[in-house]
Every structure is written in structure tokens, then in C-alpha cells.
Design an enzyme around this catalytic site. Structure first.
Site, PDB file in Angstrom:
ATOM      1  N   LYS A  36       0.818  -1.190   0.000  1.00  0.00           N
ATOM      2  CA  LYS A  36       0.000   0.000   0.000  1.00  0.00           C
ATOM      3  C   LYS A  36       0.864   1.258   0.000  1.00  0.00           C
ATOM      4  O   LYS A  36       0.411   2.337  -0.339  1.00  0.00           O
ATOM      5  CB  LYS A  36      -0.896   0.021   1.249  1.00  0.00           C
ATOM      6  CG  LYS A  36      -1.771  -1.187   1.395  1.00  0.00           C
ATOM      7  CD  LYS A  36      -2.518  -1.099   2.749  1.00  0.00           C
ATOM      8  CE  LYS A  36      -3.194  -2.408   3.028  1.00  0.00           C
ATOM      9  NZ  LYS A  36      -3.692  -2.474   4.412  1.00  0.00           N
ATOM     10  N   GLY A  37       2.106   1.125   0.435  1.00  0.00           N
ATOM     11  CA  GLY A  37       2.936   2.293   0.739  1.00  0.00           C
ATOM     12  C   GLY A  37       3.098   3.312  -0.369  1.00  0.00           C
ATOM     13  O   GLY A  37       3.276   4.500  -0.106  1.00  0.00           O
ATOM     14  N   GLU A  92       7.767   2.625  -5.961  1.00  0.00           N
ATOM     15  CA  GLU A  92       7.848   2.052  -4.609  1.00  0.00           C
ATOM     16  C   GLU A  92       8.089   3.180  -3.610  1.00  0.00           C
ATOM     17  O   GLU A  92       8.694   4.212  -3.943  1.00  0.00           O
ATOM     18  CB  GLU A  92       8.978   1.005  -4.616  1.00  0.00           C
ATOM     19  CG  GLU A  92       9.346   0.361  -3.310  1.00  0.00           C
ATOM     20  CD  GLU A  92       8.266  -0.451  -2.635  1.00  0.00           C
ATOM     21  OE1 GLU A  92       7.184   0.092  -2.435  1.00  0.00           O
ATOM     22  OE2 GLU A  92       8.537  -1.618  -2.267  1.00  0.00           O
ATOM     23  N   ASP A  93       7.621   2.993  -2.381  1.00  0.00           N
ATOM     24  CA  ASP A  93       7.781   4.041  -1.374  1.00  0.00           C
ATOM     25  C   ASP A  93       9.223   4.163  -0.900  1.00  0.00           C
ATOM     26  O   ASP A  93       9.788   5.256  -0.867  1.00  0.00           O
ATOM     27  CB  ASP A  93       6.829   3.810  -0.183  1.00  0.00           C
ATOM     28  CG  ASP A  93       6.901   2.392   0.388  1.00  0.00           C
ATOM     29  OD1 ASP A  93       7.755   1.594  -0.051  1.00  0.00           O
ATOM     30  OD2 ASP A  93       6.100   2.087   1.292  1.00  0.00           O
ATOM     31  N   ASP A  96      14.831  -0.352   1.458  1.00  0.00           N
ATOM     32  CA  ASP A  96      15.471  -0.500   2.764  1.00  0.00           C
ATOM     33  C   ASP A  96      16.523  -1.608   2.632  1.00  0.00           C
ATOM     34  O   ASP A  96      17.635  -1.350   2.164  1.00  0.00           O
ATOM     35  CB  ASP A  96      14.346  -0.809   3.758  1.00  0.00           C
ATOM     36  CG  ASP A  96      14.791  -0.886   5.193  1.00  0.00           C
ATOM     37  OD1 ASP A  96      15.703  -0.151   5.571  1.00  0.00           O
ATOM     38  OD2 ASP A  96      14.203  -1.675   5.961  1.00  0.00           O
ATOM     39  N   LYS A 124      17.260   3.958   2.009  1.00  0.00           N
ATOM     40  CA  LYS A 124      18.105   3.870   3.215  1.00  0.00           C
ATOM     41  C   LYS A 124      19.296   2.979   2.874  1.00  0.00           C
ATOM     42  O   LYS A 124      19.276   1.777   3.176  1.00  0.00           O
ATOM     43  CB  LYS A 124      17.301   3.223   4.349  1.00  0.00           C
ATOM     44  CG  LYS A 124      16.272   4.103   4.993  1.00  0.00           C
ATOM     45  CD  LYS A 124      15.830   3.516   6.328  1.00  0.00           C
ATOM     46  CE  LYS A 124      14.425   3.017   6.259  1.00  0.00           C
ATOM     47  NZ  LYS A 124      13.898   2.484   7.524  1.00  0.00           N
ATOM     48  N   PHE A 145      13.282   4.719  11.222  1.00  0.00           N
ATOM     49  CA  PHE A 145      11.987   4.239  10.744  1.00  0.00           C
ATOM     50  C   PHE A 145      11.076   5.439  10.519  1.00  0.00           C
ATOM     51  O   PHE A 145      10.814   6.220  11.432  1.00  0.00           O
ATOM     52  CB  PHE A 145      11.351   3.262  11.727  1.00  0.00           C
ATOM     53  CG  PHE A 145      10.242   2.481  11.080  1.00  0.00           C
ATOM     54  CD1 PHE A 145      10.515   1.350  10.324  1.00  0.00           C
ATOM     55  CD2 PHE A 145       8.931   2.916  11.182  1.00  0.00           C
ATOM     56  CE1 PHE A 145       9.491   0.657   9.690  1.00  0.00           C
ATOM     57  CE2 PHE A 145       7.901   2.222  10.548  1.00  0.00           C
ATOM     58  CZ  PHE A 145       8.190   1.086   9.810  1.00  0.00           C
ATOM     59  N   VAL A 146      10.613   5.597   9.280  1.00  0.00           N
ATOM     60  CA  VAL A 146       9.829   6.784   8.929  1.00  0.00           C
ATOM     61  C   VAL A 146       8.394   6.412   8.566  1.00  0.00           C
ATOM     62  O   VAL A 146       8.116   5.284   8.119  1.00  0.00           O
ATOM     63  CB  VAL A 146      10.487   7.570   7.759  1.00  0.00           C
ATOM     64  CG1 VAL A 146      11.778   8.223   8.204  1.00  0.00           C
ATOM     65  CG2 VAL A 146      10.728   6.679   6.549  1.00  0.00           C
ATOM     66  N   ASP A 152       3.617   3.484   6.571  1.00  0.00           N
ATOM     67  CA  ASP A 152       2.888   3.221   7.809  1.00  0.00           C
ATOM     68  C   ASP A 152       3.751   2.596   8.890  1.00  0.00           C
ATOM     69  O   ASP A 152       4.865   2.134   8.640  1.00  0.00           O
ATOM     70  CB  ASP A 152       1.749   2.234   7.535  1.00  0.00           C
ATOM     71  CG  ASP A 152       2.265   0.794   7.376  1.00  0.00           C
ATOM     72  OD1 ASP A 152       3.242   0.593   6.620  1.00  0.00           O
ATOM     73  OD2 ASP A 152       1.725  -0.107   8.028  1.00  0.00           O
ATOM     74  N   ARG A 158      -0.294   6.663   7.406  1.00  0.00           N
ATOM     75  CA  ARG A 158      -0.139   6.758   5.942  1.00  0.00           C
ATOM     76  C   ARG A 158      -0.650   8.094   5.423  1.00  0.00           C
ATOM     77  O   ARG A 158      -0.232   8.571   4.376  1.00  0.00           O
ATOM     78  CB  ARG A 158      -0.931   5.638   5.249  1.00  0.00           C
ATOM     79  CG  ARG A 158      -0.402   4.240   5.498  1.00  0.00           C
ATOM     80  CD  ARG A 158      -1.065   3.264   4.516  1.00  0.00           C
ATOM     81  NE  ARG A 158      -0.886   1.866   4.884  1.00  0.00           N
ATOM     82  CZ  ARG A 158       0.171   1.130   4.581  1.00  0.00           C
ATOM     83  NH1 ARG A 158       1.172   1.657   3.915  1.00  0.00           N
ATOM     84  NH2 ARG A 158       0.238  -0.144   4.936  1.00  0.00           N
TER      85      ARG A 158
END
Ligand code: IMP
Length: 168
Positions: A36-37, A92-93, A96, A124, A145-146, A152, A158
Site C-alpha cells: 500500500k505504501g 515504490e515508497d 530499505d 536507506k 523508521f519513517v 505506515d 499513511r
């Protein structure tokens, strides 16, 4: 919660990214967003794209409610249409560890798109477990962590219009 990237900075960078993507895809582009990001990023990116574009969605899950990757990627929703001979950009959000994107790129490349590139709002790099190619990166951030702008923690935050660091 501390604001890490303001709404104005995100909007400016997303517009630049849309220009870069349009320049590299003069005949149009097929955006594949990862739910969902990426839903907020996709909606701003698509509206800032000058050229023609089509959209599709996939859903994967790699984290559950934890803030660290289990390394296991699960395909929850596949695309509605094929990718054969299409110029595809994965939206993509955040990248990582890189495990989710590596998985996505592998399964999408197997569908024979004409080209396959990736756009991530955030990266990141210090967390990378596998090397993964990302052609368009919005912002490089530290290992924090953001949340917000689609991202989310346990399905919350979100809707924030900025990126914030989640206090532990
Ligand atoms: P990777 O497989 O470790 O690269 O993880 C990618 C996915 O983990 C992203 O698509 C996000 O959904 C989630 N993720 C990674 N870091 C964060 C974060 O800081 N906040 C929220 N979600 C994150």
C-alpha cells in the site's frame, strides 16, 4: 514525531522525478505501483507526469507489524494486465534492505517488458542486504523508521502529508 521531509520538499522532488521519468520515456510509461505504501507517491507522481501513462498495482507484504524486515516477501495481489513489450517503471515508497524490490524486479523482468526501471521516493542505503538498481531516488535518508506520505507503522500514519521519524 519529528518532520524529516516537509510537504513542500516532497512536492518539489516528486515533480523533478516525474520530469526525469518523462524524459527517459518519450513514448509513454506504464507505472506499476506497490501497495500500500506507494499509493500517495504514485498519485502525485502520475499527476506530475507530462507524457502519457497507464497504471497498475501490485501488493506485497514483507514486514507485518514489525519495523524490521523478515526478509520474506509475499505476493498479495498481482497485476491486472501483462507487461510484454511495455516500458515499465516500478513505483515504490522506500528501498530499505532491498529484498522486496529484488523480488519484484525479478518477477516483473520475467514478463518481458520492453524496459524496466524503478522509482523510489526514499532510500536507506545503510540498511541494504542486497544490491538493487534504482534509477530514480527521491531522497536518501539515514537508518530511521519513517512514516507518512503513504508509509505506515502497523497501518497508521499513511495519511500524513510529510515524512516523519517515528519515535521509538
Ligand atoms: P525492504 O525489502 O527491506 O527494502 O523493505 C521495503 C518495504 O519495507 C517498503 O516497501 C516499506 O513498505 C517497508 N519499509 C522499509 N522501511 C520503512 C520505514 O522506515 N517506514 C515504513 N515502512 C518501511
Amino acid at each position: 514525531m519529528n518532520v524529516l521531509i516537509s510537504t513542500e520538499d516532497i512536492q518539489r522532488r516528486v515533480r523533478e522525478m516525474a520530469q526525469e521519468i518523462a524524459r527517459d520515456h518519450p513514448d509513454g510509461v506504464h507505472l506499476v505501483a506497490v501497495l500500500k505504501g506507494a499509493f500517495v507517491f504514485l498519485s502525485d507522481l502520475a499527476r506530475a507526469l507530462p507524457g502519457s501513462c497507464s497504471l497498475d498495482f501490485m501488493a506485497v507484504s514483507s514486514y507485518g507489524k514489525s519495523t524490521s524486515s523478515s526478509g520474506q516477501v509475499q505476493l498479495l495481489k498481482d497485476l491486472d494486465s501483462g507487461l510484454e513489450n511495455r516500458p515499465v517503471v516500478i513505483v515504490e515508497d522506500i528501498v530499505d534492505t532491498g529484498l522486496t524490490l529484488t523480488y519484484l524486479q525479478d518477477i516483473l523482468r520475467a514478463r518481458a517488458p520492453r524496459s524496466l526501471k524503478t522509482a523510489c521516493l526514499l532510500s536507506k542505503p545503510s540498511r541494504r542486504k542486497v544490491e538493487v538498481q534504482v534509477e530514480y531516488i527521491g531522497f536518501t535518508i539515514e537508518d530511521k523508521f519513517v512514516v507518512g506520505y503513504g508509509l505506515d507503522h502497523a497501518e497508521k500514519y499513511r495519511n500524513l502529508p510529510y515524512i516523519a521519524v517515528l519515535d521509538a
